[in-house]
Write an enzyme that holds these catalytic residues in place. Structure first.
Site, PDB file in Angstrom:
ATOM      1  N   ASP A   1       4.079   0.596  12.400  1.00 40.75           N
ATOM      2  CA  ASP A   1       2.897  -0.015  11.773  1.00 40.75           C
ATOM      3  C   ASP A   1       2.693  -1.468  12.175  1.00 40.75           C
ATOM      4  O   ASP A   1       1.672  -2.052  11.803  1.00 40.75           O
ATOM      5  CB  ASP A   1       3.006   0.068  10.243  1.00 40.75           C
ATOM      6  CG  ASP A   1       2.859   1.480   9.746  1.00 40.75           C
ATOM      7  OD1 ASP A   1       3.088   1.733   8.555  1.00 40.75           O
ATOM      8  OD2 ASP A   1       2.529   2.358  10.569  1.00 40.75           O
TER       9      ASP A   1
ATOM     10  N   CYS B   1      -5.726  12.158  12.393  1.00 39.75           N
ATOM     11  CA  CYS B   1      -6.439  10.882  12.311  1.00 39.75           C
ATOM     12  C   CYS B   1      -6.318  10.210  13.673  1.00 39.75           C
ATOM     13  O   CYS B   1      -5.769  10.766  14.614  1.00 39.75           O
ATOM     14  CB  CYS B   1      -5.843  10.018  11.214  1.00 39.75           C
ATOM     15  SG  CYS B   1      -4.175   9.549  11.574  1.00 39.75           S
TER      16      CYS B   1
ATOM     17  N   LYS C   1       0.852  -1.202   0.000  1.00 42.15           N
ATOM     18  CA  LYS C   1       0.000   0.000   0.000  1.00 42.15           C
ATOM     19  C   LYS C   1       0.884   1.248   0.000  1.00 42.15           C
ATOM     20  O   LYS C   1       0.680   2.160  -0.799  1.00 42.15           O
ATOM     21  CB  LYS C   1      -0.886   0.016   1.236  1.00 42.15           C
ATOM     22  CG  LYS C   1      -1.553   1.363   1.524  1.00 42.15           C
ATOM     23  CD  LYS C   1      -2.448   1.352   2.731  1.00 42.15           C
ATOM     24  CE  LYS C   1      -1.766   1.693   4.015  1.00 42.15           C
ATOM     25  NZ  LYS C   1      -1.499   3.113   4.261  1.00 42.15           N
ATOM     26  N   ASN C   2       1.889   1.273   0.863  1.00 45.72           N
ATOM     27  CA  ASN C   2       2.671   2.504   1.060  1.00 45.72           C
ATOM     28  C   ASN C   2       3.734   2.729  -0.007  1.00 45.72           C
ATOM     29  O   ASN C   2       4.413   3.752   0.002  1.00 45.72           O
ATOM     30  CB  ASN C   2       3.278   2.527   2.462  1.00 45.72           C
ATOM     31  CG  ASN C   2       2.192   2.717   3.513  1.00 45.72           C
ATOM     32  OD1 ASN C   2       1.050   3.034   3.181  1.00 45.72           O
ATOM     33  ND2 ASN C   2       2.544   2.482   4.769  1.00 45.72           N
TER      34      ASN C   2
ATOM     35  N   ARG D   1      -1.338  14.876  12.360  1.00 46.31           N
ATOM     36  CA  ARG D   1      -0.411  14.485  11.273  1.00 46.31           C
ATOM     37  C   ARG D   1       0.170  15.768  10.677  1.00 46.31           C
ATOM     38  O   ARG D   1      -0.301  16.276   9.681  1.00 46.31           O
ATOM     39  CB  ARG D   1      -1.148  13.658  10.226  1.00 46.31           C
ATOM     40  CG  ARG D   1      -1.849  12.414  10.769  1.00 46.31           C
ATOM     41  CD  ARG D   1      -0.920  11.369  11.359  1.00 46.31           C
ATOM     42  NE  ARG D   1      -0.113  10.683  10.373  1.00 46.31           N
ATOM     43  CZ  ARG D   1      -0.505   9.615   9.689  1.00 46.31           C
ATOM     44  NH1 ARG D   1      -1.725   9.164   9.843  1.00 46.31           N
ATOM     45  NH2 ARG D   1       0.300   9.018   8.835  1.00 46.31           N
TER      46      ARG D   1
ATOM     47  N   ARG E   1      -8.953  -0.472   4.248  1.00 40.74           N
ATOM     48  CA  ARG E   1      -8.121   0.591   3.667  1.00 40.74           C
ATOM     49  C   ARG E   1      -6.764   0.043   3.260  1.00 40.74           C
ATOM     50  O   ARG E   1      -6.148   0.538   2.328  1.00 40.74           O
ATOM     51  CB  ARG E   1      -7.911   1.717   4.690  1.00 40.74           C
ATOM     52  CG  ARG E   1      -9.116   2.558   4.958  1.00 40.74           C
ATOM     53  CD  ARG E   1      -8.754   3.771   5.780  1.00 40.74           C
ATOM     54  NE  ARG E   1      -7.608   4.468   5.186  1.00 40.74           N
ATOM     55  CZ  ARG E   1      -7.014   5.518   5.760  1.00 40.74           C
ATOM     56  NH1 ARG E   1      -7.443   5.967   6.911  1.00 40.74           N
ATOM     57  NH2 ARG E   1      -5.997   6.109   5.186  1.00 40.74           N
TER      58      ARG E   1
HETATM   59  C1  EPZ Z   1       4.039   6.957   6.540  1.00 41.80           C
HETATM   60  O1  EPZ Z   1       3.188   7.970   7.033  1.00 41.80           O
HETATM   61  C2  EPZ Z   1       3.158   5.738   6.374  1.00 41.80           C
HETATM   62  N1  EPZ Z   1       2.097   6.032   5.411  1.00 41.80           N
HETATM   63  C3  EPZ Z   1       2.551   5.362   7.724  1.00 41.80           C
HETATM   64  O2  EPZ Z   1       1.791   4.165   7.539  1.00 41.80           O
HETATM   65  C4  EPZ Z   1       3.692   5.065   8.697  1.00 41.80           C
HETATM   66  O3  EPZ Z   1       3.149   4.784   9.965  1.00 41.80           O
HETATM   67  C5  EPZ Z   1       4.620   6.279   8.784  1.00 41.80           C
HETATM   68  O4  EPZ Z   1       5.087   6.649   7.467  1.00 41.80           O
HETATM   69  C6  EPZ Z   1       5.829   6.009   9.657  1.00 41.80           C
HETATM   70  O5  EPZ Z   1       6.532   4.918   9.161  1.00 41.80           O
HETATM   71  C7  EPZ Z   1       2.401   6.044   4.089  1.00 41.80           C
HETATM   72  O6  EPZ Z   1       3.534   5.838   3.688  1.00 41.80           O
HETATM   73  C8  EPZ Z   1       1.269   6.329   3.162  1.00 41.80           C
HETATM   74  P1  EPZ Z   1       5.813  10.291   8.748  1.00 41.80           P
HETATM   75  P2  EPZ Z   1       3.700   9.499   7.101  1.00 41.80           P
HETATM   76  O7  EPZ Z   1       5.721  11.603   8.044  1.00 41.80           O
HETATM   77  O8  EPZ Z   1       4.632   9.791   6.019  1.00 41.80           O
HETATM   78  C9  EPZ Z   1       6.111  13.390  12.265  1.00 41.80           C
HETATM   79  C10 EPZ Z   1      -0.129   2.825   7.645  1.00 41.80           C
HETATM   80  O9  EPZ Z   1      -0.754   2.290   8.583  1.00 41.80           O
HETATM   81  N2  EPZ Z   1       6.075  14.430  11.232  1.00 41.80           N
HETATM   82  O10 EPZ Z   1       6.950   9.395   8.442  1.00 41.80           O
HETATM   83  O11 EPZ Z   1       2.500  10.370   7.260  1.00 41.80           O
HETATM   84  C11 EPZ Z   1       4.805  12.602  12.353  1.00 41.80           C
HETATM   85  O12 EPZ Z   1       3.864  13.280  13.164  1.00 41.80           O
HETATM   86  C12 EPZ Z   1       0.370   4.246   7.782  1.00 41.80           C
HETATM   87  O13 EPZ Z   1       0.126   2.261   6.547  1.00 41.80           O
HETATM   88  C13 EPZ Z   1       6.239  15.758  11.604  1.00 41.80           C
HETATM   89  O14 EPZ Z   1       6.400  16.074  12.783  1.00 41.80           O
HETATM   90  O15 EPZ Z   1       4.474   9.490   8.474  1.00 41.80           O
HETATM   91  C14 EPZ Z   1       5.256  11.302  12.966  1.00 41.80           C
HETATM   92  O16 EPZ Z   1       5.361  11.475  14.366  1.00 41.80           O
HETATM   93  C15 EPZ Z   1       0.032   4.842   9.150  1.00 41.80           C
HETATM   94  N3  EPZ Z   1       6.219  16.713  10.641  1.00 41.80           N
HETATM   95  C16 EPZ Z   1       6.663  11.104  12.378  1.00 41.80           C
HETATM   96  O17 EPZ Z   1       7.068  12.404  11.905  1.00 41.80           O
HETATM   97  C17 EPZ Z   1       6.047  16.412   9.314  1.00 41.80           C
HETATM   98  O18 EPZ Z   1       6.041  17.337   8.467  1.00 41.80           O
HETATM   99  C18 EPZ Z   1       6.703  10.132  11.204  1.00 41.80           C
HETATM  100  O19 EPZ Z   1       5.702  10.548  10.312  1.00 41.80           O
HETATM  101  C19 EPZ Z   1       5.876  15.050   8.956  1.00 41.80           C
HETATM  102  C20 EPZ Z   1       5.913  14.081   9.931  1.00 41.80           C
END
Ligand code: EPZ
Length: 418
Positions: free
Chosen positions: A305, A116, A22-23, A121, A397
């Site tokens: 995850d 969410c 998916k990702n 996020r 999803r």
């Molecule tokens: C990706 O989400 C994945 N989704 C998530 O999978 C996964 O949990 C996550 O990476 C972490 O591995 C997809 O790839 C579509 P992040 P993403 O930006 O990119 C903080 C699933 O179940 N952050 O890596 O949205 C954020 O709050 C989903 O398949 C900031 O602070 O996650 C988090 O604490 C859930 N500022 C951490 O970084 C930003 O601008 C990691 O988030 C961006 C992120």
């Protein structure tokens, strides 16, 4: 809405085939908007998040067909650069269309991706990164409006590793005026899959550790052959957690064990004997599970995850286990539901302490987010009696036909309208 009914405890036996990631699928489909062409992407899972992304691309002007697991998409007629709220709000991952539209049109208008169940996020790193690379961005009444004052390229050091943040800045930099260097990037296999997809079209991207360098090109080439998305390591890890439960005998195929090292180590620490093939994982679970400690973190650390799914294993382990959730601020929503099965879990901020119990009893539970739903499913399969999981759209999803896959392993599982 639908619910799942599960008769437990189940002893599962057989082979399960893992679907495409998916990702990986989501950013790769978004990347097809970067340059107007026809693309074929294979091994795309039939899940609702993919349908949402395809609908978003169609809204922008793309045309697509989706048969079996093959997507054919023509993005030559994409003319819009605004991602509407009603699509972005349902899926955080749609934020990654931002970089593709900015890269193609020099402007993009994306609804702020809502929070969410697993927490706020934020997109501050996406914002700061775009601004560092010459893209002005303002937040105007709930929308992120980016425009390229001068797509100069440049450099940006992420203050936190972010998967979609890394993906967005790569996409926005492919056609820049000069080289872009990104530091402290995410290294998840899905980021590498996006880089491989773009490189197959002539993009010049190199990744050395956490540093990504993009040498700009003026256009992308036609596909020489269809691109095949990598297997979903989180689906594979979900079945690995299930396979670690006493009495189960599951072989996981069409997966990439190299993407799951930390999860395989966790399964072995719990007591499983794990045998690896090139694209398979076979697990012989222990009769009595060991309690362990798990810390989630950016790849290659233990994936956030898979935290909920492994918690559903540890609730049956002797002794006390500990899980520290270091990535998301609110990713223990499944705990209240697992307690309904009889699990003994206490929370202190981002730390969960789990005292193993001998057995679980059926309950009626509510899914809240994608991975929490998988955790409840694993718990229900271990519990005695007939459990229900409501709002199962959360599961759909990100897991392709998971109830059919479980049924083929011998699970007694039915889907019913609420
Ligand atoms: C990706 O989400 C994945 N989704 C998530 O999978 C996964 O949990 C996550 O990476 C972490 O591995 C997809 O790839 C579509 P992040 P993403 O930006 O990119 C903080 C699933 O179940 N952050 O890596 O949205 C954020 O709050 C989903 O398949 C900031 O602070 O996650 C988090 O604490 C859930 N500022 C951490 O970084 C930003 O601008 C990691 O988030 C961006 C992120």
């Amino acid at each position: 809405m639908e619910k799942l009914i599960i008769e437990g405890p189940s002893k599962l036996k057989g082979t399960v085939e893992i679907s495409g990631s998916k990702n990986s699928s989501l950013p790769i489909l978004a990347a097809t908007a970067l340059f107007g062409e026809e693309y074929t992407i294979k091994n795309v899972p039939r899940i609702s998040d993919v349908h949402t992304m395809l609908l978003l691309l169609e809204t922008l002007g793309a045309e697509f067909s989706f048969y079996s697991n093959d997507v054919h998409i023509d993005t030559r007629k994409i003319s819009k650069w605004e991602a509407p709220y009603d699509l972005v709000k349902t899926m955080r991952a749609s934020v990654v269309i931002w970089g593709a539209l900015l890269g193609r049109f020099g402007k993009a208008k994306i609804s702020l991706p809502g929070g969410c169940a697993i927490g706020d996020r934020p997109v501050d790193q996406h914002l700061k990164g775009f601004r560092a690379l010459g893209h002005d961005t303002e937040i105007v009444s709930g929308y992120l409006e980016s425009f390229t004052s001068n797509n100069t390229g440049g450099s940006y050091r992420f203050e936190i590793k972010t998967v979609t943040g890394t993906e967005n800045l790569i996409l926005a930099s492919i056609f820049a005026k000069s080289e872009t260097v990104l530091y402290n990037c995410a290294s998840e296999p899905e980021v590498l899959d996006l880089i491989n997809f773009l490189s197959s079209l002539g993009a010049k991207i190199t990744k050395t550790g956490g540093t990504i360098k993009i040498v700009p090109v003026s256009s992308l080439s036609k596909q020489n052959e269809p691109y095949c998305v990598i297997p979903d390591r989180i689906e594979a890890g979900t079945f690995l957690a299930l396979a670690s439960l006493p009495g189960n005998d599951i072989e996981i195929t069409k997966c990439a064990p190299d993407d799951l090292v930390s999860a395989i180590e966790a399964a072995e620490s719990v007591g499983s004997v794990v045998k690896l093939g090139d694209n398979s994982i076979s697990t012989h679970p222990a009769d009595d599970l060991n309690s362990i400690s798990l810390d989630t973190g950016p790849y290659p650390l233990f994936p956030t995850d898979l935290q909920a799914q492994f918690m559903s294993v540890l609730i049956l382990a002797g002794g006390t286990s500990k899980i520290v959730e270091n990535v998301f601020p609110n990713r223990f929503i499944h705990v209240a539901e697992l307690r309904k099965l009889g699990a003994k879990i206490s929370l202190d901020a981002n730390i969960a302490s789990i005292v193993g119990v001998r057995g679980l009893t059926r309950a009626s539970m509510q899914a809240s987010d994608l991975r929490a739903s998988a955790s409840l499913l694993i718990g229900a399969l271990s519990a005695s009696g007939r459990s229900e999981i409501h709002r199962v759209y959360h599961l759909d999803r990100g897991y392709e036909s998971i109830d059919n896959k479980l049924e083929s392993l011998g699970a007694k599982i039915w889907r019913k309208n609420e």
